[in-house]
Design a protein around this motif. Structure first.
Motif, short mmCIF file in Angstrom:
data_model
loop_
_atom_site.label_atom_id
_atom_site.label_comp_id
_atom_site.label_asym_id
_atom_site.label_seq_id
_atom_site.Cartn_x
_atom_site.Cartn_y
_atom_site.Cartn_z
N ARG A 140 -58.49 -0.69 -18.50
CA ARG A 140 -57.22 -1.30 -18.09
C ARG A 140 -56.41 -0.34 -17.22
NH1 ARG A 140 -54.97 -3.49 -23.15
NH2 ARG A 140 -56.78 -4.84 -22.83
N VAL A 202 -52.19 -3.28 -13.16
CA VAL A 202 -53.16 -3.48 -14.24
C VAL A 202 -53.68 -4.91 -14.13
CG1 VAL A 202 -53.49 -3.56 -16.73
CG2 VAL A 202 -51.99 -1.83 -15.72
N PRO A 204 -55.99 -7.74 -15.56
CA PRO A 204 -56.78 -8.13 -16.73
C PRO A 204 -58.11 -8.76 -16.32
CG PRO A 204 -55.01 -9.71 -16.35
CD PRO A 204 -54.78 -8.56 -15.40
N GLU A 208 -60.10 -10.88 -21.07
CA GLU A 208 -58.77 -10.55 -21.56
C GLU A 208 -57.80 -11.71 -21.33
OE1 GLU A 208 -58.81 -5.68 -21.04
OE2 GLU A 208 -58.17 -6.96 -19.37
#
Length: 226
Positions: A140, A202, A204, A208
């Motif tokens: 991540r 970030v 995903p 996720e």
């Protein structure tokens, strides 16, 4: 400036109450949430066998530990290194449980749970419903995992130090840590006010996002889907 200790253990199994033992301890000194370069690392003979399934996880066999010290031999050195400072670990209750079982065997006081900082709890609070293993957090935060072919306490500490810094808000560009020499923990900070922090998005993964969607389904009328 605040000193803390980030640490990890490897063990013969999952349950100290059933006789599983610590076989590796690694710890890094942090000052102001940044590593100073001071660390503690030791392999420990468990005085018992190491099941094959455990060796597959961390890559350590009993043969690797022949001639290594027993926990009784290293307990005082470990306690001296950690001092009375906060203790940071990922899934910290696991590591505290094992170390306190070992300390009890050698008639030393247990580590107080009041000192415990669990990065897994922090990650779960920040990223509810998403995978929050050390590997998942490294991905991540775009932290290089190429050297992590097995669980290794010292490597895991170094990775977790980077993860912990990100969980605490990340290091700003222009912020430097200078260790005076290898034998001291004296640090100094400099900050270049002209430097701008580069955004670190970030992104995903699909898994996720799916996990997050399943988490939102459990919430009555979540505002995020309104």
């Amino acid at each position: 400036m605040k000193r803390s200790i980030l640490f990890d253990t490897e063990t013969t199994g999952l349950d100290p109450a059933r006789g599983d033992r610590v076989i590796e301890i690694a710890a890094l000194e942090l000052v102001g949430d940044l590593p100073t370069g001071q660390h503690y690392h030791v392999l420990v003979h468990p005085e018992r066998d190491i099941p094959e399934e455990a060796s597959r996880v961390h890559g350590i066999t009993l043969a690797d530990l022949e001639g290594k010290p027993k926990f009784a031999d290293i307990a005082d050195g470990f306690l001296e290194f950690i001092g009375e400072d906060a203790l940071i670990a990922h899934n910290a209750r696991f590591d505290f449980g094992f170390l306190n079982a070992e300390l009890k065997r050698v008639q030393r006081p247990p580590l107080s749970l009041e000192r415990m900082v669990d990065t897994l709890d922090i990650a779960r609070e920040r990223y509810p419903g998403l995978p929050n293993s050390l590997d998942a957090l490294c991905r991540r935060f775009s932290i290089d995992l190429s050297a992590r072919t097995t669980h290794n306490a010292l490597l895991d500490c170094r990775l977790l130090a980077e993860v912990y810094l990100e969980l605490m808000g990340g290091r700003q560009r222009g912020l430097g840590l200078a260790v005076q020499d290898a034998g001291t923990a004296q640090v100094s900070y400099t900050y270049d006010h002209a430097a701008q922090r580069t955004p670190r998005p970030v992104m995903p993964t699909a898994d996720e996002l799916a996990a997050h969607a399943r988490f939102l389904e459990k919430i009555k009328e979540p505002i995020w889907t309104g």
